[in-house]
Write an enzyme that holds these catalytic residues in place. Sequence first.
Site, PDB file in Angstrom:
ATOM      1  CE1 TYR A   6      31.177  13.362 -20.072  1.00  0.00           C
ATOM      2  CE2 TYR A   6      30.797  13.893 -22.483  1.00  0.00           C
ATOM      3  CZ  TYR A   6      30.309  14.093 -21.152  1.00  0.00           C
ATOM      4  OH  TYR A   6      29.374  15.026 -20.973  1.00  0.00           O
ATOM      5  CG  HIS A  44      26.372  14.336 -24.470  1.00  0.00           C
ATOM      6  ND1 HIS A  44      26.226  15.751 -24.541  1.00  0.00           N
ATOM      7  CD2 HIS A  44      27.358  14.060 -23.666  1.00  0.00           C
ATOM      8  CE1 HIS A  44      27.016  16.164 -23.704  1.00  0.00           C
ATOM      9  NE2 HIS A  44      27.861  15.106 -23.088  1.00  0.00           N
ATOM     10  CG  HIS A  58      17.991  18.956 -22.586  1.00  0.00           C
ATOM     11  ND1 HIS A  58      17.246  19.376 -21.596  1.00  0.00           N
ATOM     12  CD2 HIS A  58      19.125  18.648 -21.969  1.00  0.00           C
ATOM     13  CE1 HIS A  58      18.139  19.411 -20.544  1.00  0.00           C
ATOM     14  NE2 HIS A  58      19.059  18.606 -20.431  1.00  0.00           N
ATOM     15  CG  ASP A 117      -0.309  -0.084   2.617  1.00  0.00           C
ATOM     16  OD1 ASP A 117       0.976  -0.372   2.617  1.00  0.00           O
ATOM     17  OD2 ASP A 117      -0.845   0.100   3.674  1.00  0.00           O
ATOM     18  CG  ASP A 155      23.827  16.403 -15.116  1.00  0.00           C
ATOM     19  OD1 ASP A 155      22.815  17.279 -14.608  1.00  0.00           O
ATOM     20  OD2 ASP A 155      23.720  16.053 -16.159  1.00  0.00           O
ATOM     21  CG  ASP A 203      19.923  19.695 -16.535  1.00  0.00           C
ATOM     22  OD1 ASP A 203      20.928  19.290 -16.055  1.00  0.00           O
ATOM     23  OD2 ASP A 203      19.522  19.186 -17.807  1.00  0.00           O
ATOM     24  CD  GLU A 249      23.174  18.711 -21.207  1.00  0.00           C
ATOM     25  OE1 GLU A 249      23.659  17.882 -20.373  1.00  0.00           O
ATOM     26  OE2 GLU A 249      22.195  18.976 -21.322  1.00  0.00           O
ATOM     27  CG  HIS A 279      22.151   9.972 -18.602  1.00  0.00           C
ATOM     28  ND1 HIS A 279      21.247   9.431 -19.351  1.00  0.00           N
ATOM     29  CD2 HIS A 279      22.494  10.938 -18.574  1.00  0.00           C
ATOM     30  CE1 HIS A 279      20.967  10.756 -20.015  1.00  0.00           C
ATOM     31  NE2 HIS A 279      21.726  11.342 -19.584  1.00  0.00           N
ATOM     32  CD  GLU A 301      22.999  20.539 -18.117  1.00  0.00           C
ATOM     33  OE1 GLU A 301      23.410  19.463 -17.118  1.00  0.00           O
ATOM     34  OE2 GLU A 301      21.916  20.298 -18.728  1.00  0.00           O
ATOM     35  NE  ARG A 328      26.607  16.352 -18.387  1.00  0.00           N
ATOM     36  CZ  ARG A 328      27.076  15.118 -18.114  1.00  0.00           C
ATOM     37  NH1 ARG A 328      27.721  14.325 -18.638  1.00  0.00           N
ATOM     38  NH2 ARG A 328      26.060  14.373 -17.119  1.00  0.00           N
ATOM     39  CG  HIS A 374      15.547  15.537 -21.384  1.00  0.00           C
ATOM     40  ND1 HIS A 374      16.061  14.195 -21.215  1.00  0.00           N
ATOM     41  CD2 HIS A 374      16.651  16.387 -20.767  1.00  0.00           C
ATOM     42  CE1 HIS A 374      17.040  14.309 -20.804  1.00  0.00           C
ATOM     43  NE2 HIS A 374      17.598  15.412 -20.446  1.00  0.00           N
TER      44      HIS A 374
HETATM   45 MN   LIG Z   1      20.849  18.572 -19.091  1.00  0.00          MN
END
Ligand SMILES: [Mn+2]
Length: 454
Positions: free
Chosen positions: A401, A363, A367, A51, A272, A283, A397, A255, A423, A421, A374
């Site tokens: 890497y 990447h 965004h 529950d 991040d 972000d 960003e 990620h 951002e 990175r 996003h």
């Molecule tokens: Mn981002």
Amino acid sequence: MWDSTLRSIGDEPSPIGEEEYYARQRRLFSQLRPGDLLIVTAPHESTRSNDVHYPYRTSSEMLYLCGWEDPEAVFVAFNSGEDWVTSLFVQPKDVLMEIWEGRRPGVDGAKNGWPVDEAYSHKELDERLARMLIQSKRVFVKLGVDSDVDKLVDYEIKSNSRERQKLGIGPVSIVDPSRMINELRLRKSDAEIALMRHSAKIASQAHIQAMANTRPGVGEWQLEGIIEGVFKYCKTSGIAYPSIIGSGENATILHYTVNNDTCNDGEVILIDAGCEYKGYASDITRSWPVNGKFSEAQAEIYDIVLKSQLAAIDACRVGNPYDAPHQAARRVLAEGLIDLGVITQSLDEALESNGELNKWYMHNTGHWLGIDVHDVGVYRPDGEPRLFEEGMVITVEPGLYFGAWRPDVECPERYSNIGIRIEDDVLITSSGPDVLSSDCPKTIANIEAIVGSA
Ligand SMILES: [Mn+2]
């Protein structure tokens, strides 16, 4: 505990006001016509175990059009030929449920405090919605969100076919309204920008606290605790997405969210993390040396990423295509890696879709950002890149890497397991890019002055 943090984020901005919700609704209705029925759904609650439920977050469309946050809600707008009438179906008052789970505004609360004309109990949804469906010509609803609504729409579309043939009434088409709503959400109002700036200020302070508490031996999870503690301390609803806190080779995993390793001397840590403040996401990513001092090799990579990020931010201008920052960032990254001898191709070759840059930068550079991290809005309407307009918010960003663990590339020894990175959240304005997350330090000198200072 974090009083300096509270001071530096400043006063809380006003929430979205009733007038603005009405204006959003009017802008949407102006694209519809009499006979149209708009149904905005929200997901059902989802069970974690027995529950116990996951914390509930309603649909972004619901937040955008009326701000109602509780589960079992449906927003409906119908124009029978006269004018638009909006209705909100909500959980009714229920003493027993309220004793256990918390007070509910109920139908009267919804009627008085929310930007809708009518409010009804969710228990009346079937009957009332069926009546509107029969009278409607086109139904605007996003299917697949609320299975109860889906069933009702499906039933009415099928069951009234004979009536429809005789009298020409009843719904004839189902249209997904997302594209229209998303287009509105893409351009932020002043009130939204104030909330987003506040969200970014809080996230900036969270990063500063994490920097200050970083030293060899600290756990990624401990920095996660500090980051998310600041989010809660500053009255946000928490994270806007799972925090990425990776030191050493974990910084090279885009990620990484396990956050269960120890940060070691000599490593770079990449964080991040962003919060959700009154429905608006921030972000931010920063990368810093665990021991407080960038090594020569780390500084070489950091400099390139920072330069590429500044070039990309500078490309965030009214009239530029949305991918101008991406192109700017890639160029600077490639030039930098050519100078360091990491890339042996020419600049043009390195920038090709199968060029060497993709080994270390895999990447996109940004965004849309808003109610969703996003955020919505088509990037290439009709196949052509969208041009920036005032009020759009995009993240910038770039990163590099060097995963020494990767079997698919030969990682240069000198840059082994360096992941960087940087951002920021950037608002497009007529006078140039406005960095909402500018409170968060990013020069080497400013970062080194903070890391380990707590
Ligand atoms: Mn981002």
